[in-house]
Design a protein around this motif. Structure first.
Motif, PDB file in Angstrom:
ATOM      1  N   GLU A   1       0.834  -1.207   0.000  1.00  0.00           N
ATOM      2  CA  GLU A   1       0.000   0.000   0.000  1.00  0.00           C
ATOM      3  C   GLU A   1       0.866   1.253   0.000  1.00  0.00           C
ATOM      4  O   GLU A   1       0.518   2.262  -0.623  1.00  0.00           O
ATOM      5  CB  GLU A   1      -0.937   0.002   1.212  1.00  0.00           C
ATOM      6  N   GLN A   2       1.989   1.192   0.703  1.00  0.00           N
ATOM      7  CA  GLN A   2       2.928   2.321   0.696  1.00  0.00           C
ATOM      8  C   GLN A   2       3.504   2.513  -0.710  1.00  0.00           C
ATOM      9  O   GLN A   2       3.639   3.639  -1.200  1.00  0.00           O
ATOM     10  CB  GLN A   2       4.049   2.080   1.702  1.00  0.00           C
ATOM     11  N   LEU A   3       3.836   1.386  -1.354  1.00  0.00           N
ATOM     12  CA  LEU A   3       4.346   1.439  -2.723  1.00  0.00           C
ATOM     13  C   LEU A   3       3.269   1.985  -3.662  1.00  0.00           C
ATOM     14  O   LEU A   3       3.553   2.800  -4.536  1.00  0.00           O
ATOM     15  CB  LEU A   3       4.775   0.045  -3.182  1.00  0.00           C
ATOM     16  N   ARG A   4       2.053   1.557  -3.449  1.00  0.00           N
ATOM     17  CA  ARG A   4       0.935   2.010  -4.273  1.00  0.00           C
ATOM     18  C   ARG A   4       0.784   3.530  -4.218  1.00  0.00           C
ATOM     19  O   ARG A   4       0.562   4.181  -5.247  1.00  0.00           O
ATOM     20  CB  ARG A   4      -0.353   1.340  -3.808  1.00  0.00           C
ATOM     21  N   ALA A   5       0.913   4.093  -3.014  1.00  0.00           N
ATOM     22  CA  ALA A   5       0.795   5.544  -2.855  1.00  0.00           C
ATOM     23  C   ALA A   5       1.924   6.263  -3.593  1.00  0.00           C
ATOM     24  O   ALA A   5       1.699   7.299  -4.239  1.00  0.00           O
ATOM     25  CB  ALA A   5       0.817   5.898  -1.369  1.00  0.00           C
ATOM     26  N   LYS A   6       3.132   5.706  -3.539  1.00  0.00           N
ATOM     27  CA  LYS A   6       4.268   6.311  -4.232  1.00  0.00           C
ATOM     28  C   LYS A   6       4.079   6.256  -5.744  1.00  0.00           C
ATOM     29  O   LYS A   6       4.370   7.223  -6.461  1.00  0.00           O
ATOM     30  CB  LYS A   6       5.566   5.594  -3.840  1.00  0.00           C
ATOM     31  N   ILE A   7       3.592   5.109  -6.215  1.00  0.00           N
ATOM     32  CA  ILE A   7       3.382   4.949  -7.658  1.00  0.00           C
ATOM     33  C   ILE A   7       2.289   5.888  -8.148  1.00  0.00           C
ATOM     34  O   ILE A   7       2.389   6.458  -9.243  1.00  0.00           O
ATOM     35  CB  ILE A   7       3.033   3.481  -7.989  1.00  0.00           C
ATOM     36  N   ARG A   8       1.254   6.083  -7.342  1.00  0.00           N
ATOM     37  CA  ARG A   8       0.187   7.000  -7.732  1.00  0.00           C
ATOM     38  C   ARG A   8       0.723   8.425  -7.897  1.00  0.00           C
ATOM     39  O   ARG A   8       0.352   9.144  -8.839  1.00  0.00           O
ATOM     40  CB  ARG A   8      -0.940   6.986  -6.690  1.00  0.00           C
ATOM     41  N   LEU A   9       1.629   8.819  -7.013  1.00  0.00           N
ATOM     42  CA  LEU A   9       2.254  10.137  -7.129  1.00  0.00           C
ATOM     43  C   LEU A   9       3.086  10.230  -8.410  1.00  0.00           C
ATOM     44  O   LEU A   9       3.111  11.274  -9.075  1.00  0.00           O
ATOM     45  CB  LEU A   9       3.124  10.426  -5.907  1.00  0.00           C
ATOM     46  N   GLU A  10       3.772   9.125  -8.738  1.00  0.00           N
ATOM     47  CA  GLU A  10       4.567   9.084  -9.973  1.00  0.00           C
ATOM     48  C   GLU A  10       3.654   9.208 -11.191  1.00  0.00           C
ATOM     49  O   GLU A  10       3.971   9.915 -12.156  1.00  0.00           O
ATOM     50  CB  GLU A  10       5.356   7.775 -10.041  1.00  0.00           C
TER      51      GLU A  10
ATOM     52  N   GLU B   1       0.730  10.669 -11.340  1.00  0.00           N
ATOM     53  CA  GLU B   1       0.212  12.043 -11.400  1.00  0.00           C
ATOM     54  C   GLU B   1       1.269  13.006 -11.932  1.00  0.00           C
ATOM     55  O   GLU B   1       0.947  13.940 -12.679  1.00  0.00           O
ATOM     56  CB  GLU B   1      -0.253  12.473 -10.008  1.00  0.00           C
ATOM     57  N   ARG B   2       2.514  12.766 -11.556  1.00  0.00           N
ATOM     58  CA  ARG B   2       3.597  13.630 -12.037  1.00  0.00           C
ATOM     59  C   ARG B   2       3.726  13.526 -13.555  1.00  0.00           C
ATOM     60  O   ARG B   2       3.838  14.545 -14.256  1.00  0.00           O
ATOM     61  CB  ARG B   2       4.922  13.227 -11.372  1.00  0.00           C
ATOM     62  N   VAL B   3       3.702  12.300 -14.081  1.00  0.00           N
ATOM     63  CA  VAL B   3       3.803  12.101 -15.533  1.00  0.00           C
ATOM     64  C   VAL B   3       2.586  12.701 -16.238  1.00  0.00           C
ATOM     65  O   VAL B   3       2.704  13.313 -17.310  1.00  0.00           O
ATOM     66  CB  VAL B   3       3.941  10.602 -15.871  1.00  0.00           C
ATOM     67  N   GLU B   4       1.412  12.544 -15.631  1.00  0.00           N
ATOM     68  CA  GLU B   4       0.189  13.103 -16.223  1.00  0.00           C
ATOM     69  C   GLU B   4       0.237  14.623 -16.292  1.00  0.00           C
ATOM     70  O   GLU B   4      -0.250  15.228 -17.248  1.00  0.00           O
ATOM     71  CB  GLU B   4      -1.026  12.643 -15.418  1.00  0.00           C
TER      72      GLU B   4
ATOM     73  N   ARG C   1       9.986  11.779 -24.294  1.00  0.00           N
ATOM     74  CA  ARG C   1      10.404  11.841 -22.885  1.00  0.00           C
ATOM     75  C   ARG C   1       9.273  11.400 -21.958  1.00  0.00           C
ATOM     76  O   ARG C   1       9.505  10.695 -20.976  1.00  0.00           O
ATOM     77  CB  ARG C   1      10.849  13.262 -22.538  1.00  0.00           C
ATOM     78  N   ILE C   2       8.052  11.802 -22.283  1.00  0.00           N
ATOM     79  CA  ILE C   2       6.898  11.420 -21.464  1.00  0.00           C
ATOM     80  C   ILE C   2       6.664   9.911 -21.541  1.00  0.00           C
ATOM     81  O   ILE C   2       6.400   9.255 -20.532  1.00  0.00           O
ATOM     82  CB  ILE C   2       5.645  12.190 -21.916  1.00  0.00           C
ATOM     83  N   MET C   3       6.774   9.353 -22.738  1.00  0.00           N
ATOM     84  CA  MET C   3       6.602   7.917 -22.916  1.00  0.00           C
ATOM     85  C   MET C   3       7.614   7.138 -22.085  1.00  0.00           C
ATOM     86  O   MET C   3       7.270   6.174 -21.385  1.00  0.00           O
ATOM     87  CB  MET C   3       6.761   7.551 -24.390  1.00  0.00           C
TER      88      MET C   3
ATOM     89  N   VAL D   1       2.961  16.415 -16.635  1.00  0.00           N
ATOM     90  CA  VAL D   1       3.886  16.739 -17.728  1.00  0.00           C
ATOM     91  C   VAL D   1       3.175  16.571 -19.069  1.00  0.00           C
ATOM     92  O   VAL D   1       3.326  17.394 -19.974  1.00  0.00           O
ATOM     93  CB  VAL D   1       5.147  15.848 -17.675  1.00  0.00           C
ATOM     94  N   MET D   2       2.374  15.527 -19.195  1.00  0.00           N
ATOM     95  CA  MET D   2       1.619  15.298 -20.425  1.00  0.00           C
ATOM     96  C   MET D   2       0.613  16.415 -20.650  1.00  0.00           C
ATOM     97  O   MET D   2       0.432  16.885 -21.787  1.00  0.00           O
ATOM     98  CB  MET D   2       0.886  13.950 -20.339  1.00  0.00           C
ATOM     99  N   GLU D   3      -0.017  16.867 -19.593  1.00  0.00           N
ATOM    100  CA  GLU D   3      -0.976  17.965 -19.715  1.00  0.00           C
ATOM    101  C   GLU D   3      -0.292  19.231 -20.213  1.00  0.00           C
ATOM    102  O   GLU D   3      -0.813  19.930 -21.082  1.00  0.00           O
ATOM    103  CB  GLU D   3      -1.639  18.236 -18.361  1.00  0.00           C
ATOM    104  N   ARG D   4       0.900  19.508 -19.681  1.00  0.00           N
ATOM    105  CA  ARG D   4       1.640  20.692 -20.137  1.00  0.00           C
ATOM    106  C   ARG D   4       2.028  20.542 -21.603  1.00  0.00           C
ATOM    107  O   ARG D   4       2.009  21.520 -22.362  1.00  0.00           O
ATOM    108  CB  ARG D   4       2.890  20.902 -19.271  1.00  0.00           C
TER     109      ARG D   4
END
Length: 261
Positions: A125-134, A136-139, A194-196, A141-144
């Motif tokens: 679950e801790q890993l899951r929270a970290k991955i979710r943040l990752e 969102e970060r990529v998303e 880069r996003i890919m 960048v994609m939005e920008r």
């Protein structure tokens, strides 16, 4: 019509999925085999992780070559002709969404009761929270990147390209616009590349993080489930696509017959 680069990667991807299906059968067999040793299980897990790493290495090499060639072929990675519309509909930035791995674990835990122990679940679950943040970060960048299409320079290029048919635009000016547009498109492709890669890195990080928390037997069961999901989604997508194409051919044939009467 597919380009030569698309055909080449399509062939590679089809062969890669066929090998994945073979590994999937091995995983299912191993998960039911009671006499298999832990060393054999670890070897099978290593085969699967190496298979996934090989895919991303080939994908990144093909993408880099496409961007280097001007960028046009690269955009196929975001709507790949080597995948069915169903697969593309569930794609997240050119691949499976990392969060999917945790949903697969939840499904296995629900089926097996104690598939994952409580202490393992807490770490996952801790890993899951970290991955979710990752994710969102990529998303972000994609939005920008998407918003950047409407930046001032791109809008001006679109305006100039739209005027190319007017008599006031000389051939030399039109050629200069083409050069600027090509450069802009290559810049867009570079940004998307880069996003890919960033999204792919999150996928690999998720896979490694989950496997690090599981025992060899658990890893085999997890990999069997997530591989089967990918293989079956592809089967369903290709079958559905084949049905749609068949109906389209029948409709076209019926139309030709009616016109001939």
């Amino acid at each position: 019509m597919r380009t030569q680069a698309e055909e080449k990667f399509s062939d590679y991807f089809e062969k890669w999925v066929c090998r994945l299906e073979e590994y999937c059968h091995q995983l299912h067999s191993a998960s039911r085999e009671t006499s298999i040793t832990e060393q054999e299980l670890r070897a099978l897990v290593s085969k699967l992780t190496a298979h996934h790493k090989e895919y991303y290495t080939a994908k990144w090499a093909a993408a880099a070559a496409a961007v280097g060639g001007g960028g046009d072929d690269f955009f196929a990675f975001f709507s790949p002709p080597w995948s069915s519309p169903l697969e593309n509909a569930y794609s997240w930035l050119t691949g499976w969404k990392p969060s999917t791995a945790f949903r697969v674990l939840e499904a296995l835990r629900a089926q097996g009761g104690t598939f994952v122990a409580e202490d393992q679940m807490k770490r996952l679950e801790q890993l899951r929270a970290k991955i979710r943040l990752e994710e969102e970060r990529v998303e972000r960048v994609m939005e920008r990147q998407q918003v950047g299409v409407a930046e001032r320079r791109m809008v001006e290029l679109a305006r100039l390209a739209g005027r190319r048919g007017e008599a006031a635009v000389t051939a030399a000016a039109g050629g200069q616009v083409d050069v600027l547009v090509d450069a802009a498109i290559k810049g867009l492709a570079t940004g998307l590349e880069r996003i890919m890669k960033a999204a792919d890195c999150v996928r690999l990080k998720t896979l490694k993080g989950v496997l690090d928390e599981l025992s060899p037997a658990q890893s085999v069961e997890f990999l069997a489930a997530i591989s089967a999901l990918q293989v079956q989604l592809r089967r369903w997508g290709k079958r559905r696509q084949s049905q749609v194409e068949h109906r389209s051919r029948e409709t076209a044939s019926s139309s030709r017959k009616r016109r001939a009467l």
